[in-house]
Design a protein around this motif. Structure first.
Motif, PDB file in Angstrom:
ATOM      1  N   LEU A   4      60.820 -32.587  -2.154  1.00 45.33           N
ATOM      2  CA  LEU A   4      60.231 -33.356  -3.256  1.00 45.33           C
ATOM      3  C   LEU A   4      58.782 -32.942  -3.498  1.00 45.33           C
ATOM      4  N   SER A   5      58.033 -32.751  -2.423  1.00 44.19           N
ATOM      5  CA  SER A   5      56.655 -32.294  -2.580  1.00 44.19           C
ATOM      6  C   SER A   5      56.608 -30.901  -3.185  1.00 44.19           C
ATOM      7  N   ALA A   6      57.531 -30.041  -2.747  1.00 47.54           N
ATOM      8  CA  ALA A   6      57.540 -28.653  -3.232  1.00 47.54           C
ATOM      9  C   ALA A   6      57.781 -28.568  -4.731  1.00 47.54           C
ATOM     10  N   CYS A   7      58.689 -29.395  -5.254  1.00 47.08           N
ATOM     11  CA  CYS A   7      59.042 -29.256  -6.674  1.00 47.08           C
ATOM     12  C   CYS A   7      58.219 -30.147  -7.593  1.00 47.08           C
ATOM     13  N   THR A   8      57.549 -31.161  -7.041  1.00 49.91           N
ATOM     14  CA  THR A   8      56.719 -32.034  -7.880  1.00 49.91           C
ATOM     15  C   THR A   8      55.248 -31.679  -7.821  1.00 49.91           C
ATOM     16  N   GLY A   9      54.819 -31.020  -6.735  1.00 52.19           N
ATOM     17  CA  GLY A   9      53.402 -30.742  -6.540  1.00 52.19           C
ATOM     18  C   GLY A   9      52.628 -31.925  -6.001  1.00 52.19           C
ATOM     19  N   LEU A  10      53.320 -33.001  -5.636  1.00 51.58           N
ATOM     20  CA  LEU A  10      52.654 -34.224  -5.187  1.00 51.58           C
ATOM     21  C   LEU A  10      52.435 -34.225  -3.672  1.00 51.58           C
ATOM     22  N   THR A  11      51.429 -34.966  -3.250  1.00 49.85           N
ATOM     23  CA  THR A  11      51.201 -35.198  -1.829  1.00 49.85           C
ATOM     24  C   THR A  11      52.140 -36.305  -1.345  1.00 49.85           C
ATOM     25  N   GLY A  12      52.158 -36.518  -0.045  1.00 46.83           N
ATOM     26  CA  GLY A  12      52.994 -37.584   0.494  1.00 46.83           C
ATOM     27  C   GLY A  12      52.624 -38.946  -0.064  1.00 46.83           C
ATOM     28  N   PRO A  63      60.339 -44.141  -8.953  1.00 50.39           N
ATOM     29  CA  PRO A  63      61.529 -43.300  -9.111  1.00 50.39           C
ATOM     30  C   PRO A  63      61.611 -42.188  -8.070  1.00 50.39           C
ATOM     31  N   ILE A  64      60.484 -41.609  -7.691  1.00 51.72           N
ATOM     32  CA  ILE A  64      60.506 -40.558  -6.673  1.00 51.72           C
ATOM     33  C   ILE A  64      60.806 -41.156  -5.304  1.00 51.72           C
ATOM     34  N   ASP A  69      68.534 -27.057  -5.913  1.00 51.12           N
ATOM     35  CA  ASP A  69      68.515 -26.196  -7.099  1.00 51.12           C
ATOM     36  C   ASP A  69      67.138 -26.198  -7.761  1.00 51.12           C
ATOM     37  N   ILE A  70      66.539 -27.379  -7.896  1.00 48.88           N
ATOM     38  CA  ILE A  70      65.232 -27.477  -8.555  1.00 48.88           C
ATOM     39  C   ILE A  70      64.173 -26.718  -7.764  1.00 48.88           C
ATOM     40  N   VAL A  71      64.155 -26.912  -6.445  1.00 52.20           N
ATOM     41  CA  VAL A  71      63.148 -26.236  -5.617  1.00 52.20           C
ATOM     42  C   VAL A  71      63.301 -24.724  -5.726  1.00 52.20           C
ATOM     43  N   LYS A  72      64.519 -24.236  -5.717  1.00 48.92           N
ATOM     44  CA  LYS A  72      64.735 -22.789  -5.818  1.00 48.92           C
ATOM     45  C   LYS A  72      64.260 -22.260  -7.172  1.00 48.92           C
ATOM     46  N   ARG A  73      64.425 -23.041  -8.226  1.00 48.60           N
ATOM     47  CA  ARG A  73      63.955 -22.615  -9.546  1.00 48.60           C
ATOM     48  C   ARG A  73      62.430 -22.595  -9.608  1.00 48.60           C
ATOM     49  N   VAL A  74      61.784 -23.571  -8.961  1.00 53.11           N
ATOM     50  CA  VAL A  74      60.315 -23.553  -8.900  1.00 53.11           C
ATOM     51  C   VAL A  74      59.848 -22.362  -8.068  1.00 53.11           C
ATOM     52  N   GLU A  75      60.551 -22.101  -6.985  1.00 54.15           N
ATOM     53  CA  GLU A  75      60.200 -20.986  -6.113  1.00 54.15           C
ATOM     54  C   GLU A  75      60.299 -19.651  -6.845  1.00 54.15           C
ATOM     55  N   ARG A  76      61.258 -19.541  -7.764  1.00 54.60           N
ATOM     56  CA  ARG A  76      61.431 -18.308  -8.544  1.00 54.60           C
ATOM     57  C   ARG A  76      60.526 -18.266  -9.772  1.00 54.60           C
ATOM     58  N   SER A 105      57.528 -24.849 -13.216  1.00 54.33           N
ATOM     59  CA  SER A 105      56.288 -25.168 -12.527  1.00 54.33           C
ATOM     60  C   SER A 105      56.450 -26.512 -11.829  1.00 54.33           C
ATOM     61  N   PRO A 106      55.792 -26.729 -10.695  1.00 54.56           N
ATOM     62  CA  PRO A 106      55.895 -28.025 -10.027  1.00 54.56           C
ATOM     63  C   PRO A 106      55.513 -29.162 -10.964  1.00 54.56           C
ATOM     64  N   ASP A 107      56.356 -30.177 -11.038  1.00 54.15           N
ATOM     65  CA  ASP A 107      56.113 -31.269 -11.976  1.00 54.15           C
ATOM     66  C   ASP A 107      56.932 -32.481 -11.531  1.00 54.15           C
ATOM     67  N   PRO A 108      56.328 -33.672 -11.448  1.00 53.41           N
ATOM     68  CA  PRO A 108      57.072 -34.873 -11.065  1.00 53.41           C
ATOM     69  C   PRO A 108      58.253 -35.167 -11.989  1.00 53.41           C
ATOM     70  N   ARG A 109      58.190 -34.689 -13.233  1.00 50.65           N
ATOM     71  CA  ARG A 109      59.263 -34.984 -14.185  1.00 50.65           C
ATOM     72  C   ARG A 109      60.590 -34.337 -13.793  1.00 50.65           C
ATOM     73  N   HIS A 110      60.533 -33.303 -12.945  1.00 47.67           N
ATOM     74  CA  HIS A 110      61.791 -32.720 -12.466  1.00 47.67           C
ATOM     75  C   HIS A 110      62.644 -33.778 -11.777  1.00 47.67           C
ATOM     76  N   ILE A 111      61.985 -34.765 -11.177  1.00 48.23           N
ATOM     77  CA  ILE A 111      62.693 -35.834 -10.473  1.00 48.23           C
ATOM     78  C   ILE A 111      62.757 -37.105 -11.314  1.00 48.23           C
ATOM     79  N   THR A 112      61.647 -37.486 -11.933  1.00 49.13           N
ATOM     80  CA  THR A 112      61.619 -38.769 -12.654  1.00 49.13           C
ATOM     81  C   THR A 112      62.543 -38.747 -13.879  1.00 49.13           C
ATOM     82  N   GLU A 113      62.810 -37.562 -14.416  1.00 51.48           N
ATOM     83  CA  GLU A 113      63.692 -37.468 -15.585  1.00 51.48           C
ATOM     84  C   GLU A 113      65.094 -36.979 -15.215  1.00 51.48           C
TER      85      GLU A 113
END
Length: 233
Positions: free
Chosen positions: A89-97, A105-106, A210-217, A221-229
């Protein structure tokens, strides 16, 4: 295969909360566990308490609280659950703990990740330990929609978060920032694959992988909306 089971011991570090901001400099984002929380759990693969396991426990206890466990496999799966709930979750959102805990939602998606992982571990026969100072069954019920259990989970995790530096970032979030290859296939991806073996679909863990791998590639870009939406149901 090379070293052999006879020369192998296991250990987990629970809530040690560290990062490496620069070479040779380790920063710890939480105080020592002490009597309130046992950080290191060492044990034999076969589960018996041995003299060498006690000696390793004595050595790691020089840095923080430690104990010998007869439930190494359960401890390891419980640690996997904790990592599965936060690292990707941190990797794909860019958020801290701390930032992730402040987002409902996260936070709830995190609980669903843990719920799926616990179900898989139990199906494989592991006896899980407490996770984030919560009984595994409480996390399972919360992740499956029990509002009372969710309130208990939220309260406990937010309280725990107060003992950790707000800027602390889970290890995979650190890896993503530094351009390193992530461990997502060995955490949430592993949960998905182990779930398939016992007939359990882990949709949240699969989606996060899947989301983390897409951000890794660099497709995202890391964004909380990947999860909140994200809509899974």
């Amino acid at each position: 295969r090379i070293v052999g089971w006879g020369r192998t011991l296991g250990c987990i570090a629970s809530s040690i909360t560290v990062n490496l901001p620069e070479p040779g400099h380790i920063h710890r984002g939480a105080g020592k566990g002490g009597a309130a929380h046992t950080v290191f759990r060492t044990g034999e693969v076969h589960g018996r308490i041995t003299q060498r396991a006690e000696e390793v426990c004595r050595l790691v206890a020089c840095s923080d609280s430690a104990r010998v466990t007869s439930n190494l496999w359960g401890e390891r799966w419980s640690k996997l659950v904790a990592n599965a709930m936060g690292n990707g979750l941190s990797a794909c959102t860019g958020l801290t703990g701390g930032e992730m805990l402040q987002s409902e939602p996260i936070r709830r998606f995190s609980t669903r990740l843990g719920s799926e992982a616990i179900r898989v571990g139990e199906a494989h026969g592991y006896q899980l330990e407490e996770i984030f100072h919560l009984p595994p069954e409480t996390i399972v019920r919360a992740g499956e929609g029990d509002e009372g259990a969710m309130r208990v989970c939220d309260e406990q995790r937010i309280n725990d978060g107060k003992r950790t530096a707000s800027g602390q970032r889970p290890s995979m979030g650190q890896d993503m920032q530094k351009g390193r290859r992530t461990e997502i296939e060995f955490l949430n991806g592993f949960v998905v694959r182990e779930g398939e073996k016992v007939g359990l679909a882990c949709r949240a863990n699969a989606a996060l992988t899947d989301i983390v791998k897409r951000v890794e590639r660099n497709e995202l870009s890391p964004d909380p909306r990947h999860i909140t939406e994200l809509r899974l149901n």
